[in-house]
Design an enzyme around this catalytic site. Sequence first.
Site, PDB file in Angstrom:
ATOM      1  N   THR A 185     -14.380  -0.249  20.063  1.00 50.23           N
ATOM      2  CA  THR A 185     -13.929  -1.459  19.393  1.00 50.23           C
ATOM      3  C   THR A 185     -15.077  -2.450  19.226  1.00 50.23           C
ATOM      4  O   THR A 185     -16.033  -2.382  19.983  1.00 50.23           O
ATOM      5  CB  THR A 185     -12.882  -2.099  20.314  1.00 50.23           C
ATOM      6  OG1 THR A 185     -11.803  -1.213  20.393  1.00 50.23           O
ATOM      7  CG2 THR A 185     -12.425  -3.432  19.859  1.00 50.23           C
ATOM      8  N   ARG A 213       0.149   4.516  17.843  1.00 51.39           N
ATOM      9  CA  ARG A 213      -0.339   3.964  19.120  1.00 51.39           C
ATOM     10  C   ARG A 213      -1.012   2.602  18.890  1.00 51.39           C
ATOM     11  O   ARG A 213      -1.785   2.417  17.957  1.00 51.39           O
ATOM     12  CB  ARG A 213      -1.315   4.962  19.735  1.00 51.39           C
ATOM     13  CG  ARG A 213      -1.946   4.489  21.045  1.00 51.39           C
ATOM     14  CD  ARG A 213      -3.294   3.876  20.820  1.00 51.39           C
ATOM     15  NE  ARG A 213      -3.934   3.516  22.073  1.00 51.39           N
ATOM     16  CZ  ARG A 213      -4.990   2.715  22.163  1.00 51.39           C
ATOM     17  NH1 ARG A 213      -5.533   2.205  21.072  1.00 51.39           N
ATOM     18  NH2 ARG A 213      -5.514   2.421  23.321  1.00 51.39           N
ATOM     19  N   VAL A 214      -0.709   1.640  19.735  1.00 56.32           N
ATOM     20  CA  VAL A 214      -1.373   0.333  19.686  1.00 56.32           C
ATOM     21  C   VAL A 214      -1.970   0.069  21.057  1.00 56.32           C
ATOM     22  O   VAL A 214      -1.286   0.249  22.076  1.00 56.32           O
ATOM     23  CB  VAL A 214      -0.372  -0.791  19.315  1.00 56.32           C
ATOM     24  CG1 VAL A 214      -1.063  -2.145  19.339  1.00 56.32           C
ATOM     25  CG2 VAL A 214       0.235  -0.529  17.942  1.00 56.32           C
ATOM     26  N   ASP A 216      -4.882  -2.633  23.277  1.00 59.52           N
ATOM     27  CA  ASP A 216      -4.925  -4.032  23.709  1.00 59.52           C
ATOM     28  C   ASP A 216      -5.470  -4.973  22.631  1.00 59.52           C
ATOM     29  O   ASP A 216      -5.240  -6.182  22.683  1.00 59.52           O
ATOM     30  CB  ASP A 216      -5.838  -4.163  24.931  1.00 59.52           C
ATOM     31  CG  ASP A 216      -7.247  -3.663  24.604  1.00 59.52           C
ATOM     32  OD1 ASP A 216      -7.376  -2.490  24.218  1.00 59.52           O
ATOM     33  OD2 ASP A 216      -8.206  -4.451  24.697  1.00 59.52           O
ATOM     34  N   THR A 235     -12.868  -4.798  25.832  1.00 59.81           N
ATOM     35  CA  THR A 235     -12.968  -3.497  25.165  1.00 59.81           C
ATOM     36  C   THR A 235     -12.821  -2.413  26.223  1.00 59.81           C
ATOM     37  O   THR A 235     -13.159  -2.628  27.383  1.00 59.81           O
ATOM     38  CB  THR A 235     -14.318  -3.343  24.416  1.00 59.81           C
ATOM     39  OG1 THR A 235     -14.474  -1.978  24.031  1.00 59.81           O
ATOM     40  CG2 THR A 235     -15.504  -3.740  25.273  1.00 59.81           C
ATOM     41  N   ILE A 237     -10.219   1.189  27.400  1.00 58.73           N
ATOM     42  CA  ILE A 237      -8.960   1.906  27.147  1.00 58.73           C
ATOM     43  C   ILE A 237      -7.784   0.933  27.255  1.00 58.73           C
ATOM     44  O   ILE A 237      -7.450   0.423  28.332  1.00 58.73           O
ATOM     45  CB  ILE A 237      -8.817   3.076  28.122  1.00 58.73           C
ATOM     46  CG1 ILE A 237     -10.024   4.011  27.940  1.00 58.73           C
ATOM     47  CG2 ILE A 237      -7.524   3.832  27.866  1.00 58.73           C
ATOM     48  CD1 ILE A 237     -10.133   5.087  28.961  1.00 58.73           C
ATOM     49  N   GLY A 238      -7.169   0.687  26.093  1.00 58.86           N
ATOM     50  CA  GLY A 238      -6.142  -0.348  25.992  1.00 58.86           C
ATOM     51  C   GLY A 238      -4.990  -0.169  26.959  1.00 58.86           C
ATOM     52  O   GLY A 238      -4.449  -1.148  27.497  1.00 58.86           O
TER      53      GLY A 238
HETATM   54  N1  ASP Z   1      -9.484  -1.360  23.418  1.00 58.73           N
HETATM   55  C1  ASP Z   1      -9.420  -0.441  22.309  1.00 58.73           C
HETATM   56  C2  ASP Z   1      -8.091   0.239  22.295  1.00 58.73           C
HETATM   57  O1  ASP Z   1      -7.617   0.665  23.322  1.00 58.73           O
HETATM   58  C3  ASP Z   1     -10.490   0.565  22.317  1.00 58.73           C
HETATM   59  C4  ASP Z   1     -11.862   0.040  22.661  1.00 58.73           C
HETATM   60  O2  ASP Z   1     -12.019  -1.071  23.099  1.00 58.73           O
HETATM   61  O3  ASP Z   1     -12.832   0.756  22.511  1.00 58.73           O
HETATM   62  O4  ASP Z   1      -7.542   0.399  21.220  1.00 58.73           O
END
Ligand code: ASP
EC number: 3.4.19.5
Length: 303
Positions: A185, A213-214, A216, A235, A237-238
Amino acid sequence: MSKPQQAGAVVVHGGAGASRENEDGCVLAARRALAQLEVNGEALDAAIAAVSALEDDGRFNAGSGSVLCLDGATVEMDASIMDTRGRLGAIACVQSVKNPVQLARAVADTPHWLLAGDGATRFARAIGMPESLPTSERQRAAHRKIMTQLAGSVPVMPGVNNALFERFWNYNTPLQLPDGVACDTVGAVVRGADGHFAVACSTGGSAPSLLGRVGDTPIIGSGFYAGPEGAVAATGIGEHIVRHLLARTVYGWIADGMPLDRALQRGIDLFAPEIEVGLIAVSRHDAGACSNSDMPYSKMVQR
Ligand code: ASP
Protein backbone atom coordinates in the site's frame (compact mmCIF):
# COMPACT_ATOMS: atom_id res chain seq x y z
CA MET A 1 -8.97 28.45 15.14
CA SER A 2 -5.58 30.03 15.90
CA LYS A 3 -2.69 27.65 15.52
CA PRO A 4 1.05 28.17 15.98
CA GLN A 5 3.05 28.80 12.82
CA GLN A 6 5.38 25.85 12.12
CA ALA A 7 7.22 24.27 9.20
CA GLY A 8 5.20 21.98 6.99
CA ALA A 9 6.27 18.33 6.96
CA VAL A 10 5.56 15.32 4.77
CA VAL A 11 6.13 11.58 5.25
CA VAL A 12 5.35 9.17 2.44
CA HIS A 13 5.57 5.34 2.44
CA GLY A 14 5.54 2.71 -0.28
CA GLY A 15 4.34 -0.22 1.81
CA ALA A 16 5.61 -2.54 4.54
CA GLY A 17 7.47 -5.43 2.95
CA ALA A 18 8.14 -3.56 -0.27
CA SER A 19 11.63 -3.23 -1.73
CA ARG A 20 13.59 -0.14 -0.75
CA GLU A 21 14.90 -0.14 -4.32
CA ASN A 22 11.73 1.76 -5.12
CA GLU A 23 12.36 4.48 -2.55
CA ASP A 24 13.04 7.01 -5.31
CA GLY A 25 9.28 6.84 -6.00
CA CYS A 26 8.61 7.94 -2.40
CA VAL A 27 11.14 10.76 -2.68
CA LEU A 28 9.42 12.03 -5.83
CA ALA A 29 6.01 11.75 -4.16
CA ALA A 30 7.21 13.66 -1.08
CA ARG A 31 8.60 16.40 -3.36
CA ARG A 32 5.22 16.61 -5.10
CA ALA A 33 3.58 17.05 -1.71
CA LEU A 34 5.99 19.82 -0.70
CA ALA A 35 5.47 21.55 -4.06
CA GLN A 36 1.72 21.38 -3.51
CA LEU A 37 2.15 22.85 0.00
CA GLU A 38 3.96 25.79 -1.61
CA VAL A 39 0.98 26.35 -3.92
CA ASN A 40 -1.83 26.64 -1.37
CA GLY A 41 -0.56 25.40 2.02
CA GLU A 42 -3.33 22.77 2.12
CA ALA A 43 -2.15 19.63 3.95
CA LEU A 44 -4.85 17.48 2.33
CA ASP A 45 -4.04 18.56 -1.22
CA ALA A 46 -0.38 17.79 -0.49
CA ALA A 47 -1.14 14.29 0.86
CA ILE A 48 -3.31 13.56 -2.19
CA ALA A 49 -0.59 14.83 -4.56
CA ALA A 50 1.90 12.41 -2.97
CA VAL A 51 -0.42 9.41 -3.09
CA SER A 52 -1.51 10.18 -6.68
CA ALA A 53 2.17 10.16 -7.70
CA LEU A 54 2.63 6.74 -6.11
CA GLU A 55 -0.58 5.43 -7.74
CA ASP A 56 0.79 6.52 -11.13
CA ASP A 57 4.27 5.10 -10.49
CA GLY A 58 3.33 1.52 -11.40
CA ARG A 59 5.81 -0.12 -8.98
CA PHE A 60 3.63 0.14 -5.87
CA ASN A 61 0.52 -1.84 -5.01
CA ALA A 62 -1.88 1.04 -5.62
CA GLY A 63 -3.52 2.62 -8.66
CA SER A 64 -1.76 1.50 -11.84
CA GLY A 65 0.49 -0.95 -9.93
CA SER A 66 -2.34 -2.69 -8.01
CA VAL A 67 -2.10 -6.45 -7.58
CA LEU A 68 -4.42 -8.51 -9.74
CA CYS A 69 -7.01 -10.54 -7.83
CA LEU A 70 -6.64 -14.32 -7.82
CA ASP A 71 -8.66 -14.65 -11.04
CA GLY A 72 -5.84 -12.80 -12.79
CA ALA A 73 -8.21 -10.18 -14.21
CA THR A 74 -10.05 -8.22 -11.52
CA VAL A 75 -8.43 -5.31 -9.69
CA GLU A 76 -10.11 -4.10 -6.48
CA MET A 77 -8.71 -0.97 -4.83
CA ASP A 78 -9.26 0.86 -1.52
CA ALA A 79 -8.31 4.42 -0.61
CA SER A 80 -8.95 7.00 2.08
CA ILE A 81 -8.38 10.62 3.03
CA MET A 82 -8.88 12.57 6.27
CA ASP A 83 -7.84 15.98 7.56
CA THR A 84 -8.33 18.31 10.48
CA ARG A 85 -10.66 20.57 8.51
CA GLY A 86 -13.27 17.81 8.84
CA ARG A 87 -12.87 16.13 5.48
CA LEU A 88 -13.22 12.35 5.53
CA GLY A 89 -13.71 10.08 2.52
CA ALA A 90 -12.98 6.49 1.56
CA ILE A 91 -13.68 3.93 -1.13
CA ALA A 92 -13.46 0.15 -0.96
CA CYS A 93 -13.33 -2.52 -3.67
CA VAL A 94 -13.52 0.03 -6.47
CA GLN A 95 -12.57 -1.10 -9.97
CA SER A 96 -11.24 0.66 -13.08
CA VAL A 97 -10.25 3.96 -11.50
CA LYS A 98 -6.87 5.50 -12.28
CA ASN A 99 -6.48 7.42 -9.02
CA PRO A 100 -8.56 5.92 -6.19
CA VAL A 101 -7.24 8.49 -3.69
CA GLN A 102 -8.88 11.26 -5.73
CA LEU A 103 -12.13 9.31 -5.68
CA ALA A 104 -11.87 9.04 -1.88
CA ARG A 105 -11.46 12.82 -1.80
CA ALA A 106 -14.60 13.18 -3.93
CA VAL A 107 -16.59 10.96 -1.53
CA ALA A 108 -15.81 13.49 1.23
CA ASP A 109 -18.05 15.98 -0.64
CA THR A 110 -21.03 13.57 -0.70
CA PRO A 111 -23.39 12.95 2.23
CA HIS A 112 -21.33 9.79 3.03
CA TRP A 113 -17.83 8.91 4.13
CA LEU A 114 -17.37 5.49 2.50
CA LEU A 115 -18.58 4.06 -0.82
CA ALA A 116 -17.89 0.43 -1.73
CA GLY A 117 -17.98 -1.99 -4.65
CA ASP A 118 -20.14 -1.38 -7.68
CA GLY A 119 -21.59 1.82 -6.19
CA ALA A 120 -18.11 3.26 -5.76
CA THR A 121 -17.18 2.37 -9.35
CA ARG A 122 -20.43 3.89 -10.65
CA PHE A 123 -19.77 7.03 -8.59
CA ALA A 124 -16.37 7.31 -10.29
CA ARG A 125 -18.01 7.09 -13.72
CA ALA A 126 -20.74 9.57 -12.71
CA ILE A 127 -18.20 12.25 -11.75
CA GLY A 128 -15.94 11.55 -14.74
CA MET A 129 -12.92 10.08 -12.95
CA PRO A 130 -10.33 8.77 -15.45
CA GLU A 131 -10.35 4.97 -15.84
CA SER A 132 -7.38 2.76 -15.04
CA LEU A 133 -4.86 1.86 -17.69
CA PRO A 134 -4.81 -1.71 -19.06
CA THR A 135 -2.99 -4.16 -16.77
CA SER A 136 0.77 -4.24 -17.20
CA GLU A 137 3.19 -7.14 -17.60
CA ARG A 138 4.52 -6.26 -14.16
CA GLN A 139 1.06 -6.86 -12.62
CA ARG A 140 0.65 -10.13 -14.54
CA ALA A 141 4.07 -11.37 -13.41
CA ALA A 142 3.23 -10.60 -9.78
CA HIS A 143 -0.02 -12.55 -10.16
CA ARG A 144 1.78 -15.57 -11.62
CA LYS A 145 4.17 -15.52 -8.67
CA ILE A 146 1.35 -15.50 -6.10
CA MET A 147 -0.45 -18.36 -7.82
CA THR A 148 2.75 -20.40 -7.77
CA GLN A 149 3.18 -19.70 -4.06
CA LEU A 150 -0.48 -20.52 -3.39
CA ALA A 151 0.00 -23.93 -4.96
CA GLY A 152 2.78 -24.64 -2.43
CA SER A 153 2.50 -25.58 1.24
CA VAL A 154 4.10 -22.46 2.75
CA PRO A 155 1.30 -20.06 3.82
CA VAL A 156 1.27 -17.04 1.51
CA MET A 157 -0.71 -15.09 4.08
CA PRO A 158 1.02 -15.67 7.45
CA GLY A 159 -0.92 -18.13 9.62
CA VAL A 160 -3.51 -18.92 6.93
CA ASN A 161 -3.67 -22.30 5.21
CA ASN A 162 -3.38 -21.78 1.42
CA ALA A 163 -6.21 -24.29 0.88
CA LEU A 164 -8.72 -21.86 2.45
CA PHE A 165 -8.59 -19.70 -0.69
CA GLU A 166 -9.70 -22.69 -2.76
CA ARG A 167 -12.35 -23.69 -0.20
CA PHE A 168 -13.98 -20.24 -0.10
CA TRP A 169 -13.32 -19.32 -3.77
CA ASN A 170 -15.90 -16.68 -4.86
CA TYR A 171 -14.70 -15.51 -8.27
CA ASN A 172 -16.75 -16.07 -11.44
CA THR A 173 -13.99 -18.04 -13.11
CA PRO A 174 -12.65 -21.30 -11.62
CA LEU A 175 -9.45 -21.35 -9.59
CA GLN A 176 -6.47 -22.10 -11.79
CA LEU A 177 -3.41 -22.91 -9.75
CA PRO A 178 -0.35 -22.86 -12.00
CA ASP A 179 1.01 -24.85 -13.81
CA GLY A 180 4.33 -14.13 -0.21
CA VAL A 181 1.63 -12.02 0.48
CA ALA A 182 1.83 -9.05 -1.87
CA CYS A 183 1.28 -5.94 0.20
CA ASP A 184 2.63 -2.55 -0.55
CA THR A 185 0.00 0.00 0.00
CA VAL A 186 1.03 3.64 -0.29
CA GLY A 187 0.31 6.47 2.11
CA ALA A 188 1.19 10.04 3.01
CA VAL A 189 0.83 12.16 6.13
CA VAL A 190 1.24 15.93 6.02
CA ARG A 191 1.49 18.77 8.52
CA GLY A 192 0.67 22.13 6.99
CA ALA A 193 2.48 25.25 8.14
CA ASP A 194 -0.91 26.41 9.49
CA GLY A 195 -0.94 23.50 11.94
CA HIS A 196 -3.52 21.41 10.09
CA PHE A 197 -2.90 17.71 9.47
CA ALA A 198 -3.95 15.33 6.70
CA VAL A 199 -3.54 11.70 5.71
CA ALA A 200 -4.17 9.87 2.42
CA CYS A 201 -3.79 6.15 1.63
CA SER A 202 -4.32 3.87 -1.36
CA THR A 203 -3.95 0.14 -2.02
CA GLY A 204 -4.66 -2.64 -4.46
CA GLY A 205 -5.31 -4.75 -1.34
CA SER A 206 -3.40 -7.76 -0.13
CA ALA A 207 -2.83 -10.89 -2.16
CA PRO A 208 -3.98 -13.58 -1.98
CA SER A 209 -7.52 -12.55 -1.12
CA LEU A 210 -11.10 -13.53 -1.86
CA LEU A 211 -13.20 -11.29 -4.09
CA GLY A 212 -14.65 -8.37 -2.11
CA ARG A 213 -11.95 -8.43 0.57
CA VAL A 214 -11.39 -5.08 2.32
CA GLY A 215 -8.36 -4.47 4.55
CA ASP A 216 -7.52 -1.60 6.87
CA THR A 217 -6.72 1.08 4.28
CA PRO A 218 -10.27 2.52 3.93
CA ILE A 219 -11.21 1.92 7.59
CA ILE A 220 -11.00 5.02 9.77
CA GLY A 221 -8.83 4.51 12.84
CA SER A 222 -7.26 1.34 11.44
CA GLY A 223 -5.35 2.30 8.29
CA PHE A 224 -5.53 6.05 8.76
CA TYR A 225 -6.35 8.79 11.25
CA ALA A 226 -5.90 12.56 11.54
CA GLY A 227 -6.67 14.71 14.57
CA PRO A 228 -5.62 18.02 16.14
CA GLU A 229 -2.32 16.54 17.35
CA GLY A 230 -1.20 14.76 14.18
CA ALA A 231 -1.86 12.23 11.44
CA VAL A 232 -0.99 8.53 11.17
CA ALA A 233 -1.06 5.99 8.31
CA ALA A 234 -0.53 2.24 8.63
CA THR A 235 0.56 -0.42 6.16
CA GLY A 236 0.75 -4.20 6.39
CA ILE A 237 -1.72 -7.04 6.60
CA GLY A 238 -5.08 -5.37 7.13
CA GLU A 239 -6.64 -8.34 8.90
CA HIS A 240 -4.14 -7.82 11.73
CA ILE A 241 -4.06 -4.01 11.68
CA VAL A 242 -7.83 -3.61 12.16
CA ARG A 243 -7.76 -5.67 15.36
CA HIS A 244 -5.61 -2.98 16.99
CA LEU A 245 -7.37 0.08 15.47
CA LEU A 246 -3.73 0.82 14.80
CA ALA A 247 -3.75 4.37 13.38
CA ARG A 248 -6.09 5.71 16.09
CA THR A 249 -4.24 3.84 18.83
CA VAL A 250 -0.88 5.33 17.81
CA TYR A 251 -2.47 8.76 17.34
CA GLY A 252 -3.80 8.52 20.90
CA TRP A 253 -0.33 7.91 22.29
CA ILE A 254 1.05 10.89 20.34
CA ALA A 255 -1.83 13.10 21.51
CA ASP A 256 -1.09 12.03 25.10
CA GLY A 257 2.47 13.38 24.70
CA MET A 258 4.49 10.26 23.89
CA PRO A 259 7.46 11.09 21.63
CA LEU A 260 6.50 10.24 18.03
CA ASP A 261 9.30 7.70 17.48
CA ARG A 262 8.33 5.83 20.64
CA ALA A 263 4.65 5.81 19.70
CA LEU A 264 5.47 4.38 16.25
CA GLN A 265 7.73 1.67 17.71
CA ARG A 266 5.12 0.78 20.32
CA GLY A 267 2.56 0.39 17.51
CA ILE A 268 4.88 -1.93 15.58
CA ASP A 269 5.61 -3.94 18.74
CA LEU A 270 1.93 -4.90 18.97
CA PHE A 271 2.58 -7.41 16.15
CA ALA A 272 4.50 -10.68 15.93
CA PRO A 273 7.65 -10.22 13.82
CA GLU A 274 6.31 -12.35 10.93
CA ILE A 275 3.39 -9.92 10.48
CA GLU A 276 4.77 -7.14 8.28
CA VAL A 277 3.60 -3.76 9.55
CA GLY A 278 4.69 -0.17 8.97
CA LEU A 279 3.62 3.24 10.26
CA ILE A 280 4.23 6.86 9.32
CA ALA A 281 3.15 9.89 11.34
CA VAL A 282 3.43 13.65 11.73
CA SER A 283 2.80 15.54 14.94
CA ARG A 284 3.10 19.21 15.93
CA HIS A 285 6.87 19.01 16.26
CA ASP A 286 7.94 15.75 14.69
CA ALA A 287 7.61 13.39 11.75
CA GLY A 288 8.76 9.81 11.24
CA ALA A 289 8.38 6.27 9.97
CA CYS A 290 8.82 2.84 11.53
CA SER A 291 8.46 -0.72 10.23
CA ASN A 292 9.36 -4.29 11.21
CA SER A 293 10.33 -5.06 7.59
CA ASP A 294 11.70 -3.22 4.59
CA MET A 295 9.58 -0.17 3.81
CA PRO A 296 10.45 2.49 1.25
CA TYR A 297 9.67 5.93 2.63
CA SER A 298 10.63 9.57 2.42
CA LYS A 299 10.41 12.37 4.98
CA MET A 300 10.73 16.05 4.03
CA VAL A 301 10.30 19.31 5.89
CA GLN A 302 9.37 22.64 4.34
CA ARG A 303 12.12 25.27 4.47
N1 ASP B 1 -2.91 -2.67 4.51
C1 ASP B 1 -3.16 -3.13 3.17
C2 ASP B 1 -4.30 -4.10 3.18
O1 ASP B 1 -4.36 -4.96 4.02
C3 ASP B 1 -1.99 -3.75 2.53
C4 ASP B 1 -0.69 -3.03 2.74
O2 ASP B 1 -0.58 -2.14 3.55
O3 ASP B 1 0.29 -3.36 2.10
O4 ASP B 1 -5.12 -4.02 2.28
